[in-house]
Motif scaffolding. Structure first.
Motif, short mmCIF file in Angstrom:
data_model
loop_
_atom_site.label_atom_id
_atom_site.label_comp_id
_atom_site.label_asym_id
_atom_site.label_seq_id
_atom_site.Cartn_x
_atom_site.Cartn_y
_atom_site.Cartn_z
N GLU A 71 1.73 12.71 -0.11
CA GLU A 71 2.53 13.43 0.87
C GLU A 71 2.06 13.08 2.27
OE1 GLU A 71 2.71 17.63 0.59
OE2 GLU A 71 3.89 17.65 -1.27
N ALA A 72 2.96 13.19 3.24
CA ALA A 72 2.57 13.03 4.63
C ALA A 72 1.73 14.23 5.07
CB ALA A 72 3.81 12.91 5.51
N THR A 73 0.74 13.97 5.93
CA THR A 73 -0.09 15.06 6.43
C THR A 73 0.74 16.04 7.25
OG1 THR A 73 -1.95 13.53 6.54
CG2 THR A 73 -2.17 15.60 7.74
N ILE A 91 14.11 3.58 19.70
CA ILE A 91 13.20 3.30 18.58
C ILE A 91 14.00 3.22 17.28
CG2 ILE A 91 11.18 4.09 17.29
CD1 ILE A 91 10.57 3.23 20.14
N MET A 92 13.76 2.15 16.53
CA MET A 92 14.37 2.01 15.21
C MET A 92 13.66 2.91 14.22
SD MET A 92 16.88 -0.16 15.27
CE MET A 92 17.00 -0.68 13.55
N GLN A 93 14.41 3.50 13.31
CA GLN A 93 13.77 4.33 12.29
C GLN A 93 12.92 3.46 11.37
OE1 GLN A 93 16.93 6.35 10.27
NE2 GLN A 93 17.68 4.54 9.22
N GLY A 94 11.81 4.04 10.93
CA GLY A 94 10.85 3.29 10.12
C GLY A 94 9.77 2.63 10.94
N THR A 95 9.81 2.80 12.28
CA THR A 95 8.84 2.18 13.18
C THR A 95 7.66 3.11 13.41
OG1 THR A 95 10.64 1.02 14.30
CG2 THR A 95 8.54 1.13 15.45
N ALA A 177 1.20 10.60 16.81
CA ALA A 177 1.33 9.24 16.27
C ALA A 177 1.74 9.31 14.81
CB ALA A 177 0.02 8.48 16.43
N GLY A 178 2.70 8.48 14.45
CA GLY A 178 3.17 8.47 13.07
C GLY A 178 4.32 7.50 12.91
N VAL A 179 5.12 7.73 11.89
CA VAL A 179 6.27 6.88 11.59
C VAL A 179 7.54 7.65 11.90
CG1 VAL A 179 7.52 5.61 9.81
CG2 VAL A 179 5.02 5.61 9.82
N PHE A 180 8.41 7.03 12.74
CA PHE A 180 9.73 7.61 13.00
C PHE A 180 10.57 7.34 11.76
CE2 PHE A 180 13.89 7.29 15.52
CZ PHE A 180 14.09 8.66 15.46
N ASP A 181 10.54 8.28 10.83
CA ASP A 181 11.04 8.02 9.48
C ASP A 181 12.56 8.10 9.37
OD1 ASP A 181 10.20 7.50 6.68
OD2 ASP A 181 11.19 9.42 6.30
N HIS A 182 13.18 8.94 10.20
CA HIS A 182 14.63 9.09 10.06
C HIS A 182 15.22 9.53 11.40
CE1 HIS A 182 18.43 9.66 7.98
NE2 HIS A 182 18.54 10.83 8.58
N VAL A 200 9.48 12.69 12.37
CA VAL A 200 8.26 11.88 12.47
C VAL A 200 7.29 12.37 11.41
CG1 VAL A 200 6.32 11.19 13.92
CG2 VAL A 200 8.59 11.47 14.93
N ILE A 201 6.70 11.44 10.64
CA ILE A 201 5.71 11.81 9.63
C ILE A 201 4.38 11.15 9.94
CG2 ILE A 201 7.45 12.18 7.85
CD1 ILE A 201 6.78 9.47 6.70
N GLU A 202 3.30 11.87 9.66
CA GLU A 202 1.95 11.33 9.85
C GLU A 202 1.39 10.93 8.49
OE1 GLU A 202 -2.28 12.51 11.99
OE2 GLU A 202 -0.88 14.09 11.43
N LEU A 203 1.03 9.65 8.35
CA LEU A 203 0.56 9.13 7.07
C LEU A 203 -0.91 8.71 7.09
CD1 LEU A 203 3.65 6.95 6.07
CD2 LEU A 203 3.02 9.20 5.21
N ASP A 204 -1.60 8.90 8.19
CA ASP A 204 -3.02 8.57 8.25
C ASP A 204 -3.76 9.70 8.95
OD1 ASP A 204 -5.42 7.27 8.07
OD2 ASP A 204 -5.07 5.96 9.79
#
Length: 356
Positions: A71-73, A91-95, A177-182, A200-204
């Motif tokens: 799961e994302a933090t 910003i493109m999604q997934g970036t 900071a994270g991934v612009f997921d959608h 935005v999801i945080e994965l680290d």
């Protein structure tokens, strides 16, 4: 025609001999069969023979195994604070994005004009305050008038700040900071306050989460080392950061979270994982998998031979499976585990023992 007596006697002798020759094998077979039948009867009185393995107690790492998922933090839906038409989506999604990166930009509209007007009014109030202070120093202005001019200056300064905030709100930014997921909004869409630009999801660090059964919850501690094997076969490691104190009312399980370093957000959220959480070191025994049996209550365990050669059943838990056999807990000290014939004996039965 009369038969001579000598012929009659000879014929009788031949008949008797023939009957004897035919009957002798049958009689001997019946005698042997009786002896053979008696042998199993005698053998059935002997205790059954089982093979055992003398297994010493050893210290072995305990672990708790469960199924889980990544799961994302943190997952945040980034929403507009003001209304307006989306003018840019840079910003493109997934970036991957840094905190503060503009994800959506609304049209400025009259916000810049409002800021310019507020700044002009502020400049006017500043000049008025300077004049008021100069006149007050010469005695031509009362302290009350000076205070009123100061209040007007403060109000104009606040209006500038308010206009600056309103102008800055057209930029919808990533909170961390994270991934612009959608992305939820496209150029030309109208967003009102509270409507989403995207998520935005945080994965680290990455989270690996699972549900602990009631029987295992007390064995898992915050800070314990853990590993997770993903569906791809990759193994990631981390430490327990959270164990719930309140059980899920439906499943009666406790949520556990494991924080795992994930540089570059390489591992995705939502992957299935087999989790192993270290739960200390304790006594254990190693045996073969086929030694496991079920008792009449359906419990998993092993049958052992006591000092008086009677059979006992002990419930056990499987700790680990290895190429050399399985490690089990539940036994104490040196154990004489039945490894052959365990399915054909019962508790309290006396047996003959043969070492493996």
């Amino acid at each position: 025609m009369r038969i001579k007596s000598s012929y009659a006697v000879a014929g009788g002798i031949v008949l008797v001999v023939a009957v004897y020759i035919i009957a002798k094998p049958l009689l001997s077979h019946d005698a042997k069969g009786g002896q053979a039948a008696a042998a199993p009867v005698a053998a059935s009185n002997a205790p059954p023979l089982v093979k055992i393995a003398d297994t010493p107690e050893a210290a072995h790492p305990y672990s708790v195994a469960l199924r889980g998922r990544t799961e994302a933090t943190r997952t945040v839906s980034v929403r507009a604070e003001t209304s307006g038409v989306v003018a840019q989506t840079p910003i493109m999604q997934g970036t991957f994005v840094r905190g503060g990166t503009v994800l959506c930009r609304l049209a400025v509209d009259a916000r810049q004009a409002s800021l310019d007007m507020a700044r002009a009014n502020l400049k006017s109030k500043q000049l008025q305050m300077q004049a008021s202070a100069s006149l007050a120093a010469k005695g031509f202005r009362s302290p009350t008038q000076v205070l009123a001019d100061q209040a007007n200056l403060d109000s104009a300064s606040a209006s500038v700040r308010q206009a600056e905030v309103a102008l800055n709100q057209v930029n919808i930014r990533a909170p961390f900071a994270g991934v612009f997921d959608h992305r939820d909004a496209e150029v030309g869409a109208y967003l009102g306050p509270g409507q989403s630009c995207g998520s935005v999801i945080e994965l680290d660090p990455l989270l690996v989460v699972g549900d602990l059964p009631e029987t295992e919850a007390s064995r898992v501690q915050v800070g314990a080392a853990a590993t997770a094997k993903l569906v791809s076969g990759e193994v990631i490691t981390g430490r327990v950061r959270f164990v719930a104190r309140d059980a899920d009312p439906t499943t009666r399980t406790y949520r556990v979270e494991i924080a795992v370093p994930n540089p570059g957000s390489r591992v995705r959220s939502g992957l299935s994982a087999d989790i192993q959480i270290a739960a200390g070191v304790g006594p254990a025994h190693q045996t073969i998998t086929s030694a496991l049996v079920l008792d009449s209550a359906g419990r998993q365990g092993v049958r052992t031979v006591l000092a008086d050669n009677t059979v006992a059943f002990t419930p056990v838990s499987v700790l680990e499976e290895t190429p050399q056999g399985i490690w089990i807990s539940g036994l104490h000290g040196q154990a004489r585990i039945i490894v052959s014939g365990q399915s054909y004996v019962s508790e309290g039965q006396r047996v003959r023992v043969s070492a493996r």
